[in-house]
Each structure stands twice: as C-alpha cells, then as structure tokens.
Scaffold this active site. Sequence first.
Site, PDB file in Angstrom:
ATOM      1  CD  GLN A 113      -2.857  -1.129   2.446  1.00  0.00           C
ATOM      2  OE1 GLN A 113      -2.985  -2.135   3.125  1.00  0.00           O
ATOM      3  NE2 GLN A 113      -3.491  -0.009   2.724  1.00  0.00           N
TER       4      GLN A 113
ATOM      5  CD  GLU B  97      -9.012   4.257   7.133  1.00  0.00           C
ATOM      6  OE1 GLU B  97      -8.211   3.427   7.565  1.00  0.00           O
ATOM      7  OE2 GLU B  97      -8.843   5.483   7.188  1.00  0.00           O
TER       8      GLU B  97
ATOM      9  NE  ARG C 202     -12.560   0.356   4.150  1.00  0.00           N
ATOM     10  CZ  ARG C 202     -13.498  -0.076   3.314  1.00  0.00           C
ATOM     11  NH1 ARG C 202     -14.031  -1.269   3.486  1.00  0.00           N
ATOM     12  NH2 ARG C 202     -13.897   0.675   2.325  1.00  0.00           N
ATOM     13  CB  CYS C 203      -8.236   1.370  12.513  1.00  0.00           C
ATOM     14  SG  CYS C 203      -6.465   1.689  12.381  1.00  0.00           S
TER      15      CYS C 203
END
Lengths: 782, 293, 165
Positions: free
Chosen positions: A220, A736, A366-367
């Site tokens: 990523q 997110e 996705r925090c």
Amino acid sequence: MATGHEIRGMGHSVPRKEDQRFLRGKGNYVDDISLPGMLHLELLRSPYAHARIVSIDATEAEALPGVVAVITGEALAAHNLAWMPTLSGDTQAVLATDKVRFQGQEVAAVVAESAYIAKDALQLIDVDYEILTAVSTPQQALAEGAPLIRDDKEGQDSNHIYHWEAGDREATERAFAEADRVVSLDTFYPRCHPSPLETCGCLADVNPATGKTTIYMTSQAPHAHRTLFAIVTGLPEHQIRIVSPDIGGGFGNKVPIYPGYVCATAASLLIGRPVKWIDDRTGNLISTGFARDFHMHGELALQGDRMTGLKVKLLSDNGAFFADAQPTKFKAGLFHIVTGSYDIPTAHVEGDGAYTNKAPGGVAYRCSFRVTEASYMIERLVQNAAYDMGIDPSELRLKNFIQPEQFPYESATGFVYDSGDYPGALKVALDRLGYDDLRQEQLEARAGGRLIGIGLACFTEVVGAGPGKEYQIAGLRMFDSAELRVHPTGKAILKLGVKSQGQGHETTFAQIIAQELGIPYEDVEVQEGDTDNTPYGLGTYASRSTPVAGAAAAMISRELREKARTIAAHLLEAAESDLEWETGRFFVKGSPDQAVTIQDIAFAAYTNIPDGLQAGLEGVHYYDPPNMTFPFGSYAVVVEIDRGTGAWKVLRMVAVDDCGTRINPMIVEGQIMGGLTEGYGIAAMQLITFDDDGNCIGSTFMDYLLPTAWETPVFEIDQTVTPSPHHPLGAKGVGESATVGSPAAYVNAVIDALAHAGVRNIDMPLTSDRVWAALNEVGLAE
Amino acid sequence: MYPATFEYFAPTSLAEALSILDRYEGEAKVLAGGQSLIPAMKLRVVAPAALVDINRIEDLDTLAANGGGLRIGALVRHKTCERSTLLAGRYGVLGATAPQVSDPIVRNRGTVCGSIAHADPQGDWGASLLAIGADVVVQGSQGERTIALDDFLQGPFATVLQPGEIVTEVRVPDPGPSAGGTYLKLERKVGDFATAAVAVHVTLDDGVVAKAGIAFTGVGPRNARAVEAEQALAGKEPSDDAIKNAARIAAGEAQPWADHRGSVEYKRNVVRVFTERGLRAAVAGARSGGGGS
Amino acid sequence: MAIEAPVVTRTITVTVNGKARTAEVENRLLLVHFLRETLALTGTHIGCDTTSCGACTVLLDGVPVKSCTAFAVQADGMSIRTVEGLLGDAGLHPIQQGFHEEHGLQCGFCTPGMMLTAVALLEENPDPSDEEIRWAISGNVCRCTGYQNIVKAVHNAAARMREGS
C-alpha cells in the site's frame, strides 16, 4: 461548476476505467506474475507461542529434489538480516534466532522449484523447541513476575512498551470533581483482522546481470517500502524498484513489511534467481498486521445534560513486536479524537502498550490509526449515558454536538476540526429511519415479548495524514504527490504517490484532472505503484489519498493551468489578465469566441511555445496538508433479537455520511457499503483469540468469520455535504468512515433492545451466545 | 494448501472400485464430492496413498421414491436434494436439511452418502437421517450389507465401515402421509458448522404421536438421537405441554462442549428451543397431510 | 499396498473455455493450480486454505465448483469455463456489463468467481429476487463491496439476458 457529460469531472458517478481488466480476469496481481527461472518460497512457522529454539536440522529438507535452499535465522544473521526495524521504532525478527515469540512466527524459509515441493520440504525440517510459558493477555504481560518476552532488547526489563498521554489531566480531574454525574464503561475492542481476499506476497528479483532489484509486492506504500528495504538490506535505493501491481484489497494489511518479503529478497540475492513468496491464508491471519485489541475504560462527566469531561484509559495488546503502522510519534495512533462529535471542554487519555506472545500489529483494518477504537468508545459511552439519564440517545447527542457555527473547532485534545454539521446528518438519519415511530414500535413490541433495538452512532473521524511537522512514519513526512504531464494531443498522464487497492483511483483522480483542466476523464491515464515511474508518496491507508494526493492533483492542475494561461495568451495574442478560464478553455473576456481549448494549448506547448518559456506542460506537486480532514456521519441500526438463541438480525441500517465534496458518488457509496459490512462483521462475528498457551483461534476462515451476502444487511445510504475549507477540492476522504463508525451502531442497537433491563455492555463480537448470556442474566431469555 | 502425493484411479464400475480398495488395504480413500476429504488432504491431516474416484461409475446418482421409501445413491449431491420436490411433505426433515449444508458451491459437489461415511459430529445429514430412521447400504467385495444409521455411526469420524467398503446408498422408509419434519440449525454464518442443530420428524396416528425422531448435530461425539425425548412423546397427544416437556428432556440428552460457539448451558438451551420449535412445525406438517419444513 | 512404483502423474484432457487442453499433471495438482499455472489462466484466484471463500469458483460442466477443492485429474474429459471464457464474440458477457455498470467490483479479486456463480444462477433462474441472489452467492466472499451492488449487477445482467442482449 459541474462539468458536462463529455468531460465528467467531479460529482459524476462515472463507471470505472479500471474495471475492464478485472472483469476479463486479466488483473495483474502479484501471484499472476511470473519471471523466467522463478523459484518459490514457503515459510516454516512456529507451532508454539513462546519457545526457545534449541536446534534446527534442515538436512533432509535440503536433500529433497527440487529444493534449492533452506534459510534459517542463523543464515540471515550472518548478513545482518535476521532482525529488521518496524514502523514504530522497534525491531522485529525476520526469521527467529533465539526464541519464537508467537504462534505462527517465521522460523525458516524453503526455496524450491515449485510451491508443492517447498511445502513437502517444510515437513522435513526438524526444529527442536524448548517450550516456555506463554503470555496471552496484556494484563498477564504487565503483572509481576511475567516471563520476559523481549529479552533480545537491551534495556528491556519488562513487557511494557509505551506510556502515552493526551489532553489535560488536571483540567479533566476538575471537571470530574464538579460533575453531577459520571458514566463509566469498561469495554474490550477485540483483536480482529483486515483479511483482504488476496493475501500478502511478493516476487523478488535481485538480478545479478543488471544489478537491479525489482520487487513486485502487495504494498500500500511502495515508496516508503523501497526506502525501508534499502535501509534493511543495504541494497542501494536507486537500484531498487518496487512495483505494487493490482492489489486484491489492503485495508491496512499491506502497509507493514513482513518477514516473507525480506526472506524472498534475501533468497533472490543469495541464489541469483527471482523468488516468489505468496502467503497462505493461515499465514496471513496468524502473523500479519491484525487490528484493535484495546482494553478500554472510559468515563464521561456531565453537568445536567451537558458533557463536561472525558477520561479514557487504554491497555493495548501489541503482540510480540511493536510494529504498528502509524505516525511514529503517536503511540496509540489518533485515539485522542475520542471526544468525537461532542463539545467536551476537557479530556484526558492515557494508554499503555504491552508485549504478548501473539502476532505483532494493531493498527489496521480501516481504522484511520485507531479512530475505530476511539469512535467505538465514545459512541458506546454516550449511548449508555443516555440510558442512565433516562433521556433519548438522539437527544443527548443533539444537546452536546459541536454546532456548525463552532467550526473550525479545537478539541480538548488538540485537534482542529475543519468543518461539520452533526445535527444535520443526524436529522437526515432519524427522518429516513422514521425514528419516533420506531421508538413507539419498540415499546409495543416489548409489550408483546419481542426485543427490538435502535442503535445510533454519530461519529467524527480524522483522516488525511498529514501535516509534515506532526505526521511522520519512520521519519518520512506524510506529504503526498501528483505528477501530471499533458501530451501534445491533449491527453494526459497522472502519476501518484498513493496506491489503490480497489478504491478506484484510476477513475476518481482522472475526474479531478477533468474537473480542473477540462480534459475528459477518459483521456487521463492514472499510474500508481511503480517507484521508478511515480513521484514519492506515503501510500494509501488511513483514508489519505483524496485529502493529500487528491489535493496534490488539484494543485498541480492549477499550476499547469497557469502555464496554460501564458501559452493561451501567446496563442490569442492577448494579455494574460484579459483571459478567463472556463472548464477546458481560455477565452478573451467579453469575446467568448476568441478562445483556445486545453488541447490547443497542449499542442502549442510542444509546437508553438512562447519565447523564454520551457516546452511541455507538466509538473509535480508535493502537497503538505495544512491540517487533517474530519469526515463524519450518523448511522442508525434497527435489530430484533431471538430470545431463544440470542441471534440478532438487522432489520434496517441507515447510513448518512459526509465526506465533503464527493468526487464520484457511486465509488463513495461503494466504499461506505464495504465499510458497513466490515463493521457488521466486527460487531457480529469477527474474533482472533488465544488460549492460555497462546494457541491462536482464528487462523483460518473456519474460525475467523467473514460475512457473506446472506448475513450482510441491506444498507440505506444517504449523505450530507460539508466541504473541507482547507482542502483545494473541499474533499475529506471516506474509505474508512463506515468501518470506523458502524460497529458502535450495531452494538448500540443490540444493547438498546436490552437497556430497559439494565444491560450496558456486551463485548464484541456479539455472537448469539454472548447476547443470550446477557438476556439470561436479566431474565429476558426464552 | 498443497496435498501430499497419491495414486489416482477413476474406475467405471463398482466392482473395479472395490477391487482397488482391497488392493490398498485401507490406505486408499473413496473420492465422491471430496468437499471434506480434499480440504483435509490440503492441510495434510490425511495423506492417503491412493484415491478411488467413484464419479465415473454409472447409476450411483439415483434419488428416487419408489414403493416403500426413498433411495439416495452414493453420488446424489446436496444440491440435487435441495432442488428435489421429493424431499418435502413426509420427508420434510430432509428437505429442510439440504439447503443448510455448508454453502451453495460446496453443495454442488458434496454428497449425502459421503457425508454419512465421513461421520463428522457436525454433519447435518446424520441428524436428519437418524430422525427419520434411515438405513445405510454398504458394499464390499464380500457383498452388501444394510445397517441402521444409528448403528453405523460410532463416534467422531468413526463408522463401522471396513476398509474396502463403500456406502452406496441411504434408504429411508416411507413414514406415510401423516408425517412431517424440519431441521433447525444455528450457524454463525453460511458455511460455518452448526453451533447446534436439531432434526425433528414426527409421524402421527389418529391424532397422537406414533413415532417421533429427534436428533442432534454438533452437541455430542456423533449425530445422536434424543431417545428419551422420543419415548416421552410416543403415544401421546402432541400438546404444547408435551412438546415443551420433550424439548426439556432432549436438551438434557445433548452432550454439548464449550467452545467459541457457546457454553454448555447455551447450547443446551438452543437444543431445547429448537426441539420445541421443530416439534411444533413437524406436528403442524404431519397434521396437514405431510409437511413441516 | 501397491508393489510397483507408485504412478503419481496422469495425462488429462480438459476443455477449457471451449478449447481442448492436454497436459501431464501430478495427481495432487489442484484444479486451480492447473488453470493458473499449467494453462496460465490467472483470472481464477486463491483466497483461502479451507474451501471457505469461493474466490476460485469456476464452472465445471456448467456447475459452480471451488477449483481449490478438486484435483485437475478429476476434470479429465470434462469442460470448464473460467472468467476468461465469459468474453464472447459480441463483447462483454451481460454479467460483466452488469458488474461494470453497477459498480459490483472494487479490488476485483472475488469478481471472477462471483460472476461465474451468477452466470450459473441466471441459467437456472432468469429472474431471481434479491434474496435468491444473496442465497446463491453466499459461498462467494467479498471484502470490498458489501454485496449490495453485486446484487444490483446480477439484476442488471438478468434484465439484459431476458431482453436477449
């Protein structure tokens, strides 16, 4: 200034350009790539959570036909590669040398002509372990006399990693002393895992003939990875090329550097052939970056119905190595956003991290850097406060929201929220739901013996990392970049420092250029992921692509537009100040027929350039955001609980999101629905847990559960739009929001069905047995 | 993820299949659907020396109801059962089971007989077929034998099947028109094994319960009947009290273990609740002339 | 016990996307590896180790099957359709068009298997309800979309197919 259908700039729900290859099965994921002479690497993983390695005998494995090499920690240590730095300033074993510190830890690597043979060879490696007592909770880890996990670290005499604080302890204590009421909540956000459908892997080619190292990698953040690889391996950075091709989902799982990548690269270096490592699902779940695992105690102070203070204490289970992928100075990420959408004048957060005999990680799935944990805490606390006070949960929220006129708003922990309209979003959600009628229905159902619950979550999150002075990872400032070149025939190529794993950048970023320059979106090629061919960036995670690289794309477009003005003036033989811009063209003020299009200008940039100006129409912009952005939303969930089994079903799920300017509404909503599903999975079924010996339960999809289309609720999606005042496009990022905000909504709904009987907490995941136990305790079970 | 190596045979007759099995003296496994066997081989928890693929053998895929009951052949897939109109009404316990086995793609390959031979205590068909009183037909090179399912299943993954034998058919006796049943399964998501499941099959005679079949999935070392609960209902009118009473007894007969799906107390309660709900549905079905699901 | 040296390979012929493909394979070669590696058809993906996710779904004689839970040798003489076989002379298959129009894919990893399962559903049931679609795809896991647009995509494809487009 919306563009027409021919251009399709921002705001259009343009179908995606990248779809074609995926629809045809011609995606280019790492495992789809082959190089001549390629070998396969498989990892031997420890069966024990905590054990000394007495000896490793790989002779039988090495002798198996087709096996080229067996690499152990000892071999790596000779090249200084047995340990590597983590993104959080700690070290992590590549292959275990002295001890194994979590079940599933990498112990050896086999390189063979095929993956089948490599797997055969794994069974022939004989490792002699001396089993040690495992530490399987952070409470155990910090207790007196706990076994020392990181005895490899000089000066580390306990399992304590960090202590971190934010906010004002004294002011908060004063508020609590003066409070009419204090509501407290102890809750655990369990370990879960992002589990993208594609596991992690790489194809490392340290090519002795060219001297170039090319690593195809599920990354990523390819540029940051390249720099870290250079530091770890000693290979010169200009001779490393990281190519992050198509990625089958990231969700934060593909931000850390894993031992498999280093082993494959080391193997390729030592053997002189390309080496491919593709992790299996068990490896992915048992060893790669997990998420959450926060034990939280929160207290809310109120005077009347106004919140006056917030205190949170955290205990973080970080696993065997502190490897959180987050801006380095924030030990608990951005947890201190925990005051959420509320105007709470004082707050204090303190957190401690502990080593345990489990996989390393914590920041993922996705925090938004721990905003999931914070959002869960505040939304659950506020809901519980409403029950204790006997007022409606929506009322308590409305009374305490930061109001629209208070923006920009400085929170008690130092965030400056850019913009928001929390009451607006909540009202849309409540209207859509028919909230008042539903509350009536709930009472009637209860009288008839049925348990219906309505849960709310009004989250504000913080994304777009971030201003370079504050936001750095391993020292690298968190700017991002866009490089734009317009070709003579008016088409363009945009190269970015971020990297999509399904978020649709090839479409949405083209739409930004279309909006800013009037070049039709299909004429803009977007390139990401190849470090040789893109400007340096920090990658895609924590919803930062639109806020940072999106801003960079807007800025470079505007810079090129200024050069285009100069060229236009030259072509029109007019003064630059006499020209006006409308999408795709400059025209002489008052004389709209005297105009040149962006395509005319592009051609002229190569064929008819004014004296003194360089040819070409291109440039790069590195954007250092002035602030974070603050997307927000209101979610409402309605559930019914089966009193005989504790199973609960979502009857309705309304999601109102505000991410500022929406570049492609269809893509925005797709991101939201994906996140609402992850939130549902987290609330209902996802858990990675360990027994007392540190054995991992949750290392296959038989135990780590992913919701299918059958369980997943139907979502009713709505929006408000409150642009970010500091972002060039007014956009905030949204990837997110739903994963951050929705778990509390689902949980609040179940609690709401039981709150009248005094229930205030059920730890996630709210599996049917846990819900039934809560029912049973208050006499509501069938 | 990668199985160990093996020899492979795809015989076209049952006799050929049996002869290969004999030759390997227990080191060969039968491959029908493979939806339990192949995952186990990939994890290397089993590593047979040979696989005998029976999918090319003709006439093993009969699902038929002909005079005296139902016949389910060795290659009848879960999906065939899910689609079949035969498994409704008096055979409702089976019709209710089929769609709940695993997930829709696995159901395309997995077989009923394979599931029985595998004898996973979390297997669904074992419970339903016990509730309806099925027999298992087994063939070896020595000949054929028919065994009551309750005697066939021995324990977790253990049956009376000898090396060299294949389950070729399951036979279900015709319970008559006043019969009905259902299968209630609690699973955390599609494709998970049951947290607990109960199969119920009831035959009525002149308003009273002639025969009740109650059997469990996932709450014991094997699929098993709640024999005392069945007996408590036999000859009785299926009143609400009788049903509640039988359900309580059934819960006591279950042998659940505590795990991440729930505590012993929890699973027992699910058994009680499902037995109660299942009996009501089965009785309603039987009263309406065959049904329940 | 076999007394000769064990024979652990076999020559098979499988019709894949309409073309007969012959190869000598190890008996233990999983069908998904036969497709991806022997035939270089990498559109079929691998997502798990326990037959749980459906990413590897292909059509075996028209029926959706998890190709990670079958051996290539079992497919001898049979026909397989993979995602690469959806494209026709007239262009994208309606299911591909539906997924594109309705944003039924994000990272694309589950998409091949998902589309093939949908194709089989529509062959059997040309006008499925939302519920029937969700039931039919409950063996195919998606991490990105939340399934709602996939359901729309299948309806979109169904409408096209009913119209004969």
